[in-house]
Design an enzyme around this catalytic site. Structure first.
Site: not given
Ligand code: G16
Length: 558
Positions: A24, A118-119, A285, A287, A289-290, A353, A385
């Site tokens: 990212r 993602s978010h 979020d 994409d 998944d959240r 995580t 997720k």
């Molecule tokens: C990703 C991972 C998750 C993780 C999250 C937070 O989510 O897929 O399993 O819990 O990052 O990560 P960090 O605490 O390192 O920011 P996503 O939704 O961003 O793909």
């Protein structure tokens, strides 16, 4: 005329290390000449020719700025690298859960590529991201992401079919002839079909539809990828009012919204829910998944509780009937689900995580439900997720409860009465200077060896440290060891203070401070801040956070 394959010379970038879930970076970083191409070729090189050549790959993204360009480049690179078939979502759109579902449904032998940050916010000044998913539909494990990073540091060229006319706007297949004599198929599919069919297999849509006749929804897609999926599921299939789904147009910049479903960034949903006109609110979020779940009048369901409630009510969901595997959560996630596992005599795994750590457990049949404090909940129906799945799981549980329990708040309160409450909060300090983030972690880490048995007092409460370590995880399936996954300070009553640096940011450091504790004293159930305050004070004292970062307040509190 057959398409020529061009081998383009390139120089390595030093910063292509995938984070918690893929690479990212700011869009501007991805826009550097060859930056995207280098990462894609490094991925193909790391995954290996045996998988890529003649393979079938699924491709899609959340529609953020740069998605269209990346889709075109990746398709041209797939053709040049001997991939036999790419299945792509129409207009390049597929949610993360939909990519996972499609890889599994089509047995895509070369896995998939997901384009999302993602978010994180989108648009020319914001973030883009890319990640590789395996043939099981799940994010690449550490051994693959490390190999991608290693390849990215030594890459000298990449392959592309520059003259290919890529059109992903129309559903259907096109066969291209490549100069090598090979054929390449580009299949454009409806973005929702596979995912919606899967949801209809998992849940009893008739029961949910009937329940929703007297239950008002507010589903906020935050202008992310879930809009089309939510409209198909909640409006077309479950016959809810069209106004039940808001911010449902996937926009390149999410309409300026920060597509992160939490109480800070999805505040507009919270505000609407507080008016008391809706029975159930959910946000997803960028994409998809959240998820965040809210009850009437804005009753917030903490993700840890959400996981535990779904675990305790699995029997309400047709997919789980007759299945008895265990549960899992990430280490910083509150331990509410552990109590459900104990009651049901099931195993509960604690992993680092990152959703990628659940994949092996699911593939081995050890778990069928898992979640994370970071608003992630899911099951083994896919290997990501799944935001909409979580909302449907809640609605199915509500639909299956007797009349007097038909409210989100009642379901949660009943759960607390039965199991006690795991109190949890997470403080995020976003975009701190990288050096300050590192200093904070080393400040805490240096004390780990001597913290055990030390006593701390705050707000009149005394704690004794029983364990202090840097969490490491040995995967019970493949034996791989993952170290340094978060600094844990565990008190003798089980309360925990955890420090981690986020692996999903695109610049600077984001410090996460997690605090959790447990009580079965019903008089305390509504006193979250009072219960958690002493532990937060102790955490700030041990870490010297304010002095090191200059931040007196976190950017986001969950
Ligand atoms: C990703 C991972 C998750 C993780 C999250 C937070 O989510 O897929 O399993 O819990 O990052 O990560 P960090 O605490 O390192 O920011 P996503 O939704 O961003 O793909």
């Amino acid at each position: 005329m057959p398409l020529s394959v061009q081998t383009v010379s390139t120089s390595a970038f030093s910063d292509q290390k995938p984070g918690t879930s893929g690479l990212r970076k700011k869009v501007k970083v991805f826009q550097q000449t060859n930056y995207l191409e280098n990462f894609v070729q490094s991925t193909f090189n790391a995954v290996g020719e045996a998988t890529i050549r003649n393979g079938h790959l699924v491709l899609g993204g959340d529609g953020r700025f740069f998605n269209n360009h990346a889709i075109e480049v990746i398709i041209k690179m797939c053709a040049a690298n001997g991939v036999q078939k790419v299945t792509v979502g129409q207009n390049g759109i597929l949610s993360t859960p939909a990519v996972s579902a499609t890889i599994r449904k089509l047995n895509a032998s070369a896995g998939g590529i997901i384009l999302t940050a993602s978010h994180n916010p989108g648009g020319p000044e914001n973030d883009f991201g890319i990640k590789y998913n395996m043939t099981n539909g799940g994010p690449a494990p550490e051994r693959i992401t490390s190999a991608i990073f290693a390849e990215s540091k030594i890459i000298t060229d990449y392959k592309i079919c520059p003259d290919m006319d890529v059109d992903v706007t129309k559903i259907g297949s096109t066969i291209f002839e490549i100069a090598s004599g090979a054929k390449f198929e580009l299949e454009v599919v409806d973005s929702c079909d596979v995912y919606v069919s899967l949801m209809k297999e998992i849940f009893n849509f008739e029961q949910i539809e009937s329940f929703l006749k007297n239950f008002k929804l507010n589903i906020d897609c935050l202008n992310g990828v879930t809009g089309p999926y939510a409209k198909r599921i909640f409006v077309t299939e479950l016959k809810c009012d069209v106004k039940s789904v808001v911010n449902s147009e996937p926009l390149e910049d999410f309409g300026g919204l920060h597509p992160d479903p939490n109480l800070t960034y999805a505040k507009s949903l919270l505000d609407v829910m507080k008016l008391g006109q809706h029975d159930f609110g959910a946000a997803f979020d960028g994409d998809g998944d959240r998820n965040m779940i809210l009850g009437k009048s804005g009753f917030f369901v903490n993700p840890n509780d959400s996981l535990a409630v779904i675990a305790a009510n699995q029997d309400s969901i047709p997919y789980f009937k007759g299945k008895s595997s265990g549960f899992a959560r990430s280490m910083p996630t509150g331990a509410a689900v552990d109590l459900v596992a104990a009651k049901e005599q099931k195993k509960c795994f604690e992993v680092p995580t990152g959703w990628k750590f659940f994949g092996n457990l699911m593939d081995a049949g050890l778990i069928n439900l898992c979640g994370e404090e970071s608003f992630g909940t899911g099951s083994d129906h896919i290997r990501e997720k799944d935001g909409i799945w979580a909302a449907l799981a809640w609605l199915q549980i509500l639909a299956d409860q007797n009349a007097e329990r038909q409210s989100v708040e009642k379901v949660v309160r009943n759960h607390w009465s039965e199991f006690g409450r795991n109190f949890f909060t997470r403080y995020d300090y976003e975009e701190v200077e990288s050096a300050a983030g590192a200093k904070l972690m080393s400040t805490v880490e240096k004390q780990l060896a001597t913290l055990k048995d030390q006593q701390f007092e705050a707000c009149g409460v005394n704690y004794t440290v029983s364990l202090a370590d840097n969490f490491s995880y040995k995967d019970p399936v493949d034996g791989s060891l993952t170290e340094k996954q978060g600094l844990r300070i565990v008190m003798s009553d089980g309360s925990r203070i955890i420090f981690r640096l986020s692996g999903t940011g695109s610049s600077g450091a984001t410090i996460r401070l997690y605090v959790d504790c447990y009580s079965n004293d019903a008089a305390l159930f509504d006193k979250d801040s009072q219960v958690l305050k002493p532990l937060i004070e102790i955490a700030l004292k041990i870490s010297d956070l304010v002095a090191i970062t200059g931040r007196t307040d976190p950017s986001v509190i969950t």
